[in-house]
Design an enzyme around this catalytic site. Structure first.
Site, PDB file in Angstrom:
ATOM      1  N   ASP A 116     -10.597   0.244   4.092  1.00  0.00           N
ATOM      2  CA  ASP A 116      -9.251   0.729   3.796  1.00  0.00           C
ATOM      3  C   ASP A 116      -8.856   1.862   4.741  1.00  0.00           C
ATOM      4  OD1 ASP A 116      -6.857   1.495   2.704  1.00  0.00           O
ATOM      5  OD2 ASP A 116      -7.566   1.451   0.637  1.00  0.00           O
TER       6      ASP A 116
ATOM      7  N   SER B  53      -3.246   0.361   4.152  1.00  0.00           N
ATOM      8  CA  SER B  53      -3.599  -0.346   2.917  1.00  0.00           C
ATOM      9  C   SER B  53      -2.441  -1.241   2.481  1.00  0.00           C
ATOM     10  CB  SER B  53      -3.983   0.668   1.830  1.00  0.00           C
ATOM     11  OG  SER B  53      -4.519   0.013   0.705  1.00  0.00           O
TER      12      SER B  53
END
EC number: 3.1.1.3
Length: 621
Positions: free
Chosen positions: A167, A48
């Site tokens: 993500d 991320s």
């Protein structure tokens, strides 16, 4: 990682996903670049937002510039009514644009084999590790996929090499390469570099996809700050916290001087390195100078690649400096925080202290701004939806069968509209509305009547008829002056005044103005000629037995308004015997009375009765 495995040449860094808390990673990166740059030669992992920091460390991006970019994104998010949830705020779009600017042209070559990014495949939610990149666009796509949070950043996941990913923190928020991996997390827990939270005695925690998070009050605040950015002051403290935590870890591993040694204010005057050291730590522009200055302060210090067991403590170190953590409250970390890292926060604070921000600090202004933002939120949603549809149409080319379906649907709708139009007659119905007073009497205005009289537009047939009527009136006046027409004349079966008034054009206009029309219909015939059909009321039954009764009707029928008289169309063949009263047709402001078969012209009208009557005796406008 344990202290036994703390060999610098084997250490790999791993940055966890943390959203807007990546400013903590910026402080950690600043400490590593300044005191232990040799750690950047190995692999760096990230998930991320941590992948952005890892990419910046490998490509040599200026940490100060990267911090300014983070603060810029935070400022744009906080300027919206609903923060990053506002439809006009495109988080990934801003990050992509900034990465395209700050990354060098050969960034993908530098990151291949060294940058490890954690992704989550959208189809089966399995974790995927990427460490090879073909171009800068390929590298940026991998970072965007690792940062995409479903619903928070959008609905459609981005693609990396044709496959949709989300993500990386969903499947592995703290990627581990081997046992020598140094974990970095902005949450207090069991990570190697993390906030200690000395004021909390909580022993409970949770493991979020590889990231250890303790149940502390500050961690609750950090969890909210991940997705909802905080103020500039809070971000500044987070960055300083990351710098101090990283420096404490490097000190424990023997890769940097002790924190207490860095804060010593009095150094032996015989040691020239002391003055050089203080100057270098105030400038902090060259990491090599800092590393070179730290060595003379040690009595016998091994190189950065040596084992931790061969490290000897400095001359001013105590017995517990290298064995226990020193709380940040006991040292002044900000005194040796790099000045180049202070500049982005100082600029951001200066921007917030403008006159406009001062006005926005008032509670009433903030409430008004929030109310306006909420009121226009539906329009922003509609605008964002239109933009998304436009982008989708630009990216996706619809197949031909869809275009044919839409074209057929449009043709069907237009055809139905045309069919509905043909069912209705194109006409206008005018109903006269007379103004009355409180007693119900009609209000007359001579001025308005004159103006309305002037505004009447006559057709060619009406003009000819008007000339004929005026010629007849002129003849009657001449006969009256000559004495040939008198009220007692036996040939005159009509009252001279009534005949004059009924047959005159002025009387027709006065009659139409003083009597309200029950119905007036304007239409066009097959020759596209405008015609008028009107219905008026009559108060008496008028039989057609004799011409005298018909003449009497001319005298008194104009004053009554109690009985409806049906008026047939010109082409209707209605027998006169079936009608109890003569039909009154008003065309172009004239009244024409149909006579019965027994009626005879008295010869006083001034019109030759032997002349053939035209088929259409009515006057049209």
């Amino acid at each position: 990682m344990t202290m036994i495995n703390s060999r610098p040449e084997l250490m790999n860094l791993s940055f966890s996903g943390c959203g807007f808390l990546c400013v903590y990673h910026a402080g950690v990166a600043a400490a590593i670049k300044e005191y232990a740059p040799e750690l950047l030669q190995n692999k760096i992992l990230g998930a991320s937002a941590g992948s952005i920091v890892a990419c910046g460390l490998i490509t040599g991006v200026c940490i100060s510039h990267a911090t300014s970019t983070i603060l810029k994104v935070v400022s744009q998010a906080r300027s919206r009514t609903f923060g990053p949830l506002h439809p006009e705020f495109n988080l990934l779009g801003i990050v992509r644009d900034e990465l395209e600017v700050i990354l060098p042209p050969n960034a993908y070559e530098m990151c291949t084999g060294r940058l490890v990014i954690s992704l989550t495949r959208w189809s089966d939610h399995e974790n995927v590790i990427i460490d090879e990149y073909r171009s800068n666009a390929d590298l940026i796509d991998a970072i965007m996929c690792s940062c995409f949070i479903p619903l928070y950043c959008g609905i459609t996941p981005p693609k990396f090499r044709g496959v949709q990913y989300i993500d990386g923190g969903v499947s592995d928020n703290q990627p581990i390469y081997d046992e020598h991996t140094v974990t970095v997390s902005p949450f207090s827990g069991e990570s190697d570099i993390c906030p200690p939270d000395w004021d909390s005695g909580s022993m409970l925690g949770v493991d979020f996809n590889g990231t250890s998070i303790r149940f502390t009050t500050r961690n609750m605040f950090r969890l909210m700050a991940c997705l909802w950015p905080r103020s500039t002051d809070d971000l500044s403290r987070m960055c300083l916290q990351g710098f101090g935590d990283a420096l404490r870890f490097l000190t424990k591993c023997g890769l940097a001087p002790c924190i207490r040694c860095l804060t010593i204010q009095t150094i032996d005057a015989n040691e020239p390195a002391g003055r050089v050291s203080s100057e270098c730590f105030s400038e902090n522009d060259d990491a090599k100078k800092v590393t070179h200055v730290a060595v003379p302060r040690m009595k016998k210090r091994a190189s950065a690649n040596a084992l931790n067991s061969f490290r000897t403590r400095g001359e001013s170190e105590c017995e517990t400096c290298g064995d226990s953590d020193i709380p940040l409250e006991e040292v002044n970390i900000q005194s040796f925080f790099p000045s180049i890292m202070k500049k982005p926060f100082e600029d951001a604070v200066a921007a917030e202290r403008s006159v406009f921000q001062y006005m926005m600090s008032f509670r009433l202004v903030r409430y008004a701004t929030t109310a306006m933002g909420i009121s226009k939120f539906p329009f922003d949603m509609a605008l964002a939806f239109v933009k998304k549809v436009h982008q989708y149409l630009d990216m996706v080319s619809p197949p031909r069968w869809i275009m044919l379906k839409f074209r057929g649907l449009a043709d069907f709708i237009l055809g139905e509209v045309e069919k509905q139009k043909s069912r209705y007659t194109n006409f206008s119905c005018l109903v006269a509305v007379a103004e009355t007073d409180s007693f119900g009497s009609v209000l007359a205005s001579s001025t308005m009547e004159k103006e309305e009289h002037k505004e009447i537009e006559l057709s060619e047939d009406a003009k000819k008829e008007m000339i004929l009527l005026r010629e007849r009136d002129r003849r009657r006046k001449l006969l009256k002056k000559a004495g040939k027409i008198t009220p007692n004349n036996s040939e005159n079966q009509f009252d001279e005044t009534s005949v004059y008034d009924v047959d005159s054009f002025e009387h027709v206009i006065d009659f139409t103005k003083s009597h309200e029309a029950l119905y007036e219909f304007h239409y066009r015939d097959e020759n596209q000629v405008m015609k008028t059909f009107g219905l008026f009321t009559d108060s008496q039954q008028r039989p057609y037995s004799s011409a005298s009764q018909h003449q009497h009707h001319h005298t008194k029928s104009l004053g009554g308004t109690s009985r409806l008289v049906h008026v047939p169309e010109e082409d209707e063949d209605a027998p006169l015997s079936a009608v109890s009263a003569p039909a009154v047709i008003f065309h172009g402001g004239q009244e024409i009375v149909e006579l019965g078969e027994s009626d005879k012209d008295s010869g006083l009208s001034g019109i030759d009765t032997k002349r053939k009557v035209p088929d259409e005796p009515t006057t049209r406008f």
